[in-house]
Design a protein around this motif. Structure first.
Motif, PDB file in Angstrom:
ATOM      1  N   ASP A   1       0.926  -1.059   0.602  1.00 26.49           N
ATOM      2  CA  ASP A   1      -0.006  -0.177  -0.252  1.00 26.49           C
ATOM      3  C   ASP A   1       1.142   1.317   0.072  1.00 26.49           C
ATOM      4  OD1 ASP A   1      -2.254  -1.074  -0.018  1.00 26.49           O
ATOM      5  OD2 ASP A   1      -2.269  -1.079   2.142  1.00 26.49           O
ATOM      6  N   GLU A   2       1.729   1.363   0.467  1.00 23.18           N
ATOM      7  CA  GLU A   2       2.779   2.749   0.524  1.00 23.18           C
ATOM      8  C   GLU A   2       3.075   2.527  -0.907  1.00 23.18           C
ATOM      9  OE1 GLU A   2       7.473   3.895   2.747  1.00 23.18           O
ATOM     10  OE2 GLU A   2       6.072   1.623   3.713  1.00 23.18           O
ATOM     11  N   ILE A   3       4.033   1.646  -1.110  1.00 15.54           N
ATOM     12  CA  ILE A   3       4.301   1.508  -2.233  1.00 15.54           C
ATOM     13  C   ILE A   3       3.445   2.487  -3.955  1.00 15.54           C
ATOM     14  CG2 ILE A   3       5.561   0.386  -4.453  1.00 15.54           C
ATOM     15  CD1 ILE A   3       6.876  -1.286  -2.295  1.00 15.54           C
ATOM     16  N   ARG A   4       2.091   1.456  -3.564  1.00 18.33           N
ATOM     17  CA  ARG A   4       1.635   2.484  -4.580  1.00 18.33           C
ATOM     18  C   ARG A   4       0.838   3.693  -4.168  1.00 18.33           C
ATOM     19  NH1 ARG A   4      -2.975  -0.967  -2.546  1.00 18.33           N
ATOM     20  NH2 ARG A   4      -2.137  -2.032  -3.556  1.00 18.33           N
ATOM     21  N   ARG A   5       0.595   4.054  -3.244  1.00 15.01           N
ATOM     22  CA  ARG A   5       0.303   5.452  -2.632  1.00 15.01           C
ATOM     23  C   ARG A   5       1.831   6.226  -3.286  1.00 15.01           C
ATOM     24  NH1 ARG A   5      -1.161   3.795   2.482  1.00 15.01           N
ATOM     25  NH2 ARG A   5       1.065   4.007   2.749  1.00 15.01           N
ATOM     26  N   GLY A   6       2.778   6.151  -2.694  1.00 15.89           N
ATOM     27  CA  GLY A   6       4.248   6.262  -3.414  1.00 15.89           C
ATOM     28  C   GLY A   6       3.872   6.975  -5.216  1.00 15.89           C
ATOM     29  N   LEU A   7       4.095   5.664  -6.285  1.00 13.68           N
ATOM     30  CA  LEU A   7       3.642   6.106  -7.329  1.00 13.68           C
ATOM     31  C   LEU A   7       2.880   6.816  -7.758  1.00 13.68           C
ATOM     32  CD1 LEU A   7       5.161   1.740  -8.023  1.00 13.68           C
ATOM     33  CD2 LEU A   7       6.322   4.202  -8.096  1.00 13.68           C
ATOM     34  N   GLU A   8       1.344   6.084  -6.979  1.00  9.69           N
ATOM     35  CA  GLU A   8       0.709   7.751  -7.532  1.00  9.69           C
ATOM     36  C   GLU A   8       0.782   8.635  -7.853  1.00  9.69           C
ATOM     37  OE1 GLU A   8      -2.777   5.537  -5.591  1.00  9.69           O
ATOM     38  OE2 GLU A   8      -3.012   3.879  -7.101  1.00  9.69           O
ATOM     39  N   LYS A   9       1.437   8.852  -6.138  1.00 12.64           N
ATOM     40  CA  LYS A   9       1.792  10.536  -5.950  1.00 12.64           C
ATOM     41  C   LYS A   9       2.563  11.137  -7.120  1.00 12.64           C
ATOM     42  CE  LYS A   9       3.828  13.688  -2.358  1.00 12.64           C
ATOM     43  NZ  LYS A   9       4.473  13.443  -0.872  1.00 12.64           N
ATOM     44  N   LYS A  10       3.820   9.900  -7.162  1.00 11.08           N
ATOM     45  CA  LYS A  10       5.326  10.178  -8.299  1.00 11.08           C
ATOM     46  C   LYS A  10       4.397  10.238  -9.813  1.00 11.08           C
ATOM     47  CE  LYS A  10       8.708  11.113  -9.749  1.00 11.08           C
ATOM     48  NZ  LYS A  10       9.666  12.170  -8.915  1.00 11.08           N
ATOM     49  N   LEU A  11       3.589   9.539 -10.246  1.00  9.15           N
ATOM     50  CA  LEU A  11       2.846   9.525 -10.802  1.00  9.15           C
ATOM     51  C   LEU A  11       1.860  11.104 -11.940  1.00  9.15           C
ATOM     52  CD1 LEU A  11       2.442   8.725 -13.882  1.00  9.15           C
ATOM     53  CD2 LEU A  11       0.449   7.275 -13.377  1.00  9.15           C
ATOM     54  N   ASP A  12       1.217  11.152 -10.139  1.00 10.01           N
ATOM     55  CA  ASP A  12       0.535  12.613 -10.751  1.00 10.01           C
ATOM     56  C   ASP A  12       1.441  13.667 -10.559  1.00 10.01           C
ATOM     57  OD1 ASP A  12      -2.091  11.463 -10.392  1.00 10.01           O
ATOM     58  OD2 ASP A  12      -2.444  11.547  -8.392  1.00 10.01           O
ATOM     59  N   SER A  13       2.238  13.796  -9.915  1.00  7.24           N
ATOM     60  CA  SER A  13       3.591  15.131  -9.868  1.00  7.24           C
ATOM     61  C   SER A  13       4.186  15.459 -11.458  1.00  7.24           C
ATOM     62  CB  SER A  13       4.822  14.895  -9.189  1.00  7.24           C
ATOM     63  OG  SER A  13       5.752  15.412  -9.311  1.00  7.24           O
TER      64      SER A  13
END
Length: 77
Positions: free
Chosen positions: A27-39
């Motif tokens: 879950d931590e990885i998913r949130r971090g990658l989604e945040k990076k993708l949005d950025s």
């Protein structure tokens, strides 16, 4: 080929997930990658806004960028 920088904590979570096979950090990885993708998407829209060849393309990219950033219509110029 472009490089992408990620936070140290996300990198460590990816290492734990893939090398140690620790599924608890998924879950931590998913949130971090989604945040990076949005950025990255916001950055691409901003660059498109600044470099678009025509005025209407610039305006369209500007609106997309501001929508993605969550800027309300009443606050825009």
């Amino acid at each position: 080929m472009k490089n992408v920088q990620i936070p140290y904590d996300l990198f460590m979570a990816l290492l734990r997930y893939h090398l140690v096979e620790d599924g608890s950090c998924a879950d931590e990885i998913r949130r971090g990658l989604e945040k990076k993708l949005d950025s990255m998407v916001r950055h691409e829209l901003y660059a498109k806004y600044k470099t678009a060849p025509t005025e209407e393309e610039r305006e369209k990219a500007r609106k997309e960028y501001l929508d993605k950033r969550g800027v309300p219509d009443s606050f825009r110029w």
